[in-house]
Design an enzyme around this catalytic site. Structure first.
Site, PDB file in Angstrom:
ATOM      1  N   CYS A 173      -1.905   8.709   2.099  1.00 24.24           N
ATOM      2  CA  CYS A 173      -1.608   8.289   1.141  1.00 24.24           C
ATOM      3  C   CYS A 173      -3.267   8.430   0.632  1.00 24.24           C
ATOM      4  O   CYS A 173      -2.162   8.098  -0.774  1.00 24.24           O
ATOM      5  CB  CYS A 173      -1.949   6.821   1.361  1.00 24.24           C
ATOM      6  SG  CYS A 173      -2.864   6.206   2.019  1.00 24.24           S
ATOM      7  N   GLU A 215       0.784  -0.824  -0.062  1.00 23.95           N
ATOM      8  CA  GLU A 215      -0.190  -0.209   0.396  1.00 23.95           C
ATOM      9  C   GLU A 215       1.276   1.605   0.210  1.00 23.95           C
ATOM     10  O   GLU A 215       1.649   1.247   0.878  1.00 23.95           O
ATOM     11  CB  GLU A 215      -0.513   0.153   1.649  1.00 23.95           C
ATOM     12  CG  GLU A 215      -1.716  -0.902   1.226  1.00 23.95           C
ATOM     13  CD  GLU A 215      -2.928  -0.744   0.371  1.00 23.95           C
ATOM     14  OE1 GLU A 215      -3.275   0.050  -0.497  1.00 23.95           O
ATOM     15  OE2 GLU A 215      -3.975  -2.143   0.853  1.00 23.95           O
TER      16      GLU A 215
END
Length: 475
Positions: free
Chosen positions: A250, A216
């Protein structure tokens, strides 16, 4: 705060987890369910302490911790506890009639002993979300939280073992030497959340053991705003997505591609909402966090000083040593090649790039790495479809930011440079299991297999070669 885990102890921790897995204790559904309930209990009973630890690390307001970290860990651990029995059930396979009697099925088995490497920006959800997946899958796990969020990491190491079986779930603290030693060991799956540079190092270490990975990673998640968008609501939602955790997310909106006709109105609306969010300024507000470290603070100051764009809101930071307050900053007239467009900003700077059309925005994105999330603000259904059909991203969020990660039913993850693999509930469970095809052929079916055995004959050949007479449709 806890001391780092002695490097000499890391192989012993690993061996202990491996031995626990081999006992089979983690496999019964009832055991997994109890551990999931205990994880929810840990988050609930320690919510205040966890929020305080994260505040000390990031200055994150308590509401943001409860909203985006504590709440989903409790909710999703409880859902996983409820659903795990359903998730582990073998899936029957429908096959050709002559094979159906073999009881074909797909079983979900735990991969084994897994490693979870978590980042500092959302330290709780990004360490414990993979963990509930590993628990539900029946795996043992080592959690390596970030040394850049030391208060949270220490609290986790000191308290998680009061709730979960310490023989099956461990926490290791440390920096580069400790994680280097950890990565020398053979894990059955590695789940890493962080940046692409470190992701490459972890991928290289995993490759030595052919260890499967979930990465990720993030990247520069763009925002496209077209002329049909509701300007005020769009501005408010984009700005809100950027200020959470001071932009250290993110999935934070990294930059805006706005059609020329609406740039001025969009910027003015963002400035108005900025003022309503922080009437006395963000650096004086209890509803705004700070930058996690001096390194990241100096990095953000550096890219902002180098921009050729024009700062129209924010642009200041707290010069007092140790404070690391950095105002949300809106920058316009940003051109391709600007310092603000080089790498993921991971901070509260929001550049606005003017484009002449949606086609220009699409072309800009397709010349760059695929983002984790693509944000679209539009009321034009044709434009929405056009952007989705002609771009690549891990996910798409239309007319809102950040909240797509709150959906329990949606897979979350990247593509290309933004990572691979998916998470959230069933998808988190799937990361740590492997599909095992199982058949059970009755002895009574033996007469049907006569043609496969030597000596081969003209008749046995013709039986198998009959497929060569199958007509293939024209296009």
């Amino acid at each position: 705060m806890s001391d780092y885990t002695p490097i000499s102890e890391i192989p012993n921790i690993y061996d202990g987890l491996r031995q626990t897995f081999r006992t089979g204790i983690t496999k019964p559904v009832a055991w997994r369910r109890r551990q999931l309930l205990q994880l929810a209990r840990f988050a609930k009973e320690n919510a205040d302490a966890l929020a305080e630890a994260i505040r000390l690390d990031l200055g994150k307001p308590k509401q943001e911790v409860i909203m985006a970290e504590v709440h989903p860990v409790i909710e999703r651990s409880l859902i996983a506890a409820e659903k795990v029995e359903e998730w582990v059930k073998p899936e029957p396979v429908t096959t050709q009639a002559w094979q159906q009697g073999w009881n074909p099925r797909i079983e979900k088995h735990p991969k084994g002993v897994v490693l979870i490497i978590a980042p500092w920006n959302y330290p709780m959800i990004l360490s414990l979300q993979p963990l509930y997946g590993a628990i539900a899958a029946g795996c043992c796990a080592l959690i390596k939280p970030s040394e850049i969020s030391p208060h949270y990491s220490a609290y986790l190491a000191q308290n998680l073992n009061k709730y979960l079986d310490p023989n099956a779930y461990r926490v290791a603290l440390g920096g580069v030497p400790e994680i280097t030693r950890i990565l020398e060991l053979k894990w059955d799956h590695i789940f890493y959340t962080g940046n692409g540079k470190v992701g490459r190092i972890i991928s290289a270490a995993a490759a030595k053991h052919l260890t499967p990975l979930t990465l990720e990673l993030g990247g520069k998640s763009p925002v496209i705003v077209d002329s049909s968008a509701d300007i005020s609501i769009s501005a408010k939602r984009i700005l809100w997505g950027k200020i959470n955790n001071a932009g250290q997310i993110c999935v934070a909106p990294d930059f805006i591609l706005a059609e020329r006709s609406i740039v001025d109105a969009l910027v003015e609306s963002m400035k108005a909402h900025y003022k309503s969010f922080y009437p006395e300024g963000p650096l004086k507000s209890d509803s705004y966090g700070f930058i996690v470290s001096e390194y990241h603070f100096e990095r953000l100051k550096g890219v902002l000083k180098r921009t050729k764009g024009k700062i129209v809101a924010g642009g200041k930071w707290d010069e007092e040593p140790g404070k690391r307050g950095f105002e949300p900053t809106i920058v316009v007239d940003v051109k391709p090649g600007d310092s603000l467009l080089e790498e993921e900003l991971f901070g509260p700077i929001l550049p606005v790039v003017t484009v002449d059309s949606i086609d220009d925005a699409i072309a800009y994105l397709n010349d760059r790495d695929h983002p984790l999330t693509l944000y679209i603000f539009s009321s034009d259904e044709n434009n929405k479809k056009k952007i989705i059909d002609n771009t690549t991203s891990g996910g798409v969020s239309i007319n809102d930011t950040f909240m797509q990660v709150s959906m329990n039913e949606m897979p979350f993850g990247g593509v290309g440079e933004s990572g691979h693999g998916r998470q959230v509930l069933r998808y988190s469970f799937d990361n740590f299991t492997y599909e095992r095809g199982v058949t059970d052929t009755p002895y009574g079916d033996e007469p049907a297999f006569a043609a496969r055995y030597p000596p081969y004959t003209k008749e046995s050949y013709e039986f198998f070669a009959a497929i060569l007479n199958t007509p293939i449709p024209e296009e």
